[in-house]
Scaffold this active site. Structure first.
Site, PDB file in Angstrom:
ATOM      1  N   CYS A 325       0.822  -1.206   0.000  1.00  0.00           N
ATOM      2  CA  CYS A 325       0.000   0.000   0.000  1.00  0.00           C
ATOM      3  C   CYS A 325       0.858   1.259   0.000  1.00  0.00           C
ATOM      4  O   CYS A 325       0.344   2.365   0.137  1.00  0.00           O
ATOM      5  CB  CYS A 325      -0.949   0.009   1.201  1.00  0.00           C
ATOM      6  SG  CYS A 325      -0.111  -0.043   2.799  1.00  0.00           S
ATOM      7  N   GLU A 359      -2.321   1.037  -4.606  1.00  0.00           N
ATOM      8  CA  GLU A 359      -1.948  -0.305  -4.140  1.00  0.00           C
ATOM      9  C   GLU A 359      -1.176  -1.005  -5.259  1.00  0.00           C
ATOM     10  O   GLU A 359      -1.469  -0.810  -6.442  1.00  0.00           O
ATOM     11  CB  GLU A 359      -3.205  -1.096  -3.803  1.00  0.00           C
ATOM     12  CG  GLU A 359      -2.975  -2.280  -2.899  1.00  0.00           C
ATOM     13  CD  GLU A 359      -3.268  -1.971  -1.436  1.00  0.00           C
ATOM     14  OE1 GLU A 359      -3.156  -2.892  -0.617  1.00  0.00           O
ATOM     15  OE2 GLU A 359      -3.601  -0.814  -1.122  1.00  0.00           O
TER      16      GLU A 359
END
Length: 367
Positions: A325, A359
């Protein structure tokens, strides 16, 4: 996405670009960031630009008996009051103003209300009301009427107190690679906020798994990736430090009739130590690590990425699946890993439109 609070609310930082331009901007940034690692191409998965977020939290601003939702400003120095947020799923978006009106009408419910959290799934909507006061049975009675009125689940929280009126979880269903998966997600635990992108991430991973024997997973959460991946492997050993997430993961195995996963409440560092036989742990009782033949290791670390010892540990496996992330810490970790591994596949998942966040998924194979 259109929002009357663009430029004021600090939640969206790419509001000056339309969504296609945002996607191009993010891809250009990633190409530049990972060019030193000779990454030539990414798979890119876009998202709906609005009503994509199923988990959200808002502070509450009070003006007399009037309540408003509040967010931090762009400069992070103040607060802006909002009436709506087009990022949240439609069921949250529709409920937000009506819920606040009903809370305003009750002195019991509005008094010292500090924040409201929403957790939506394909089936349910759970709302957590957070207070700066103790909550008693009288609060339960009025909150229960609110719960029945809107057909939602409500939890009350204050310091050291959790009042559950009906249930403290939601059930979600995901369709991945032609199969349906059911998830039990407990309030307060981590969950993926963008359901559509979550399905795409899991599907992408499943589509690139080859020569599978056993799987080791670090940071498994409630089994979001674990449950679907288990069908590809003989056995899975998955670790997580959160009791709440492990509880959900065990329930999710039952819901999906999956029986080849062993969940451990251990940190990545503890498991590393156990597998190196540096220390014995009571939590490993009944699990023989010698029975596993790990062909793959799967990691989905926090924003800080992986520590040096864990990086060294996962470098003993033939295949690494890394979900990140944070592109900056991903690059740092890949700079270490690519001395021994080739990047076979690299994907970008736009979990959070209208923001800089992105992401990533990377699949590596030992050279």
């Amino acid at each position: 996405m259109e929002c009357s609070y663009f430029g004021k609310c600090g939640s969206c930082t790419l509001y000056t670009l339309d969504y296609n331009a945002q996607c191009a901007h993010k891809q250009a940034h990633m190409r530049m960031l990972f060019e030193p690692l000779h990454v030539k191409a990414f798979d890119f998965f876009d998202s709906p630009s609005e009503h994509y977020r199923g988990r959200s939290e808002f502070r509450i601003w009070k003006e007399g008996n009037t309540l408003r939702y509040a967010m931090g400003t762009m400069d992070k120095k103040s607060t802006v009051c909002i009436d709506a947020c087009p990022k949240v799923e439609t069921k949250i978006y529709t409920l937000m103003p009506e819920l606040l009106k009903k809370i305003e009408n009750s002195a019991m419910l509005r008094e010292r209300l500090f924040a409201i959290e929403f957790l939506a799934s394909s089936k349910h909507l759970l709302v957590t009301l957070i207070y700066h006061k103790p909550l008693q049975d009288e609060w339960d009675e009025e909150a229960k009427m609110l719960e029945n009125m809107f057909g939602i689940f409500i939890i009350g929280r204050s310091r050291g107190i959790k009042r559950v009126l009906s249930q403290d979880f939601v059930e979600d269903h995901l369709e991945i690679a032609g199969r349906s998966y059911c998830y039990h997600i407990i309030e307060g635990g981590f969950s993926q906020p963008n359901r559509l992108m979550n399905q795409k991430m899991i599907g992408w991973v499943l589509g690139h798994l080859e020569n599978c024997e056993d799987l080791l997973e670090l940071y498994c959460g409630y089994g979001n990736f674990t449950i679907p991946m288990a069908q590809k492997f003989r056995k899975v050993l998955a670790t997580e430090i959160s009791k709440t997430s492990i509880k959900s993961a065990l329930i999710n195995c039952e819901l999906n009739d999956v029986h080849n996963i062993a969940f451990l409440r251990m940190s990545a560092e503890e498991l590393t130590s156990a597998l190196k036989k540096e220390r014995e742990y009571n939590r490993l009782a009944g699990i023989n690590l010698e029975d596993y033949s790990f062909s793959h290791v799967f990691v989905d670390p926090p924003r800080s990425g992986m520590d040096e010892a864990s990086l060294a540990f996962i470098s003993q496996f033939e295949n690494i699946i890394y979900i990140s992330c944070n592109p900056e810490t991903l690059k740092r970790d890949l700079e270490v890993l690519t001395s021994q591994y080739a990047i076979l596949h690299f994907a970008l998942f736009d979990q959070f439109p209208n923001t800089e966040h992105l992401e990533s998924g990377v699949i590596l194979k030992r050279l």
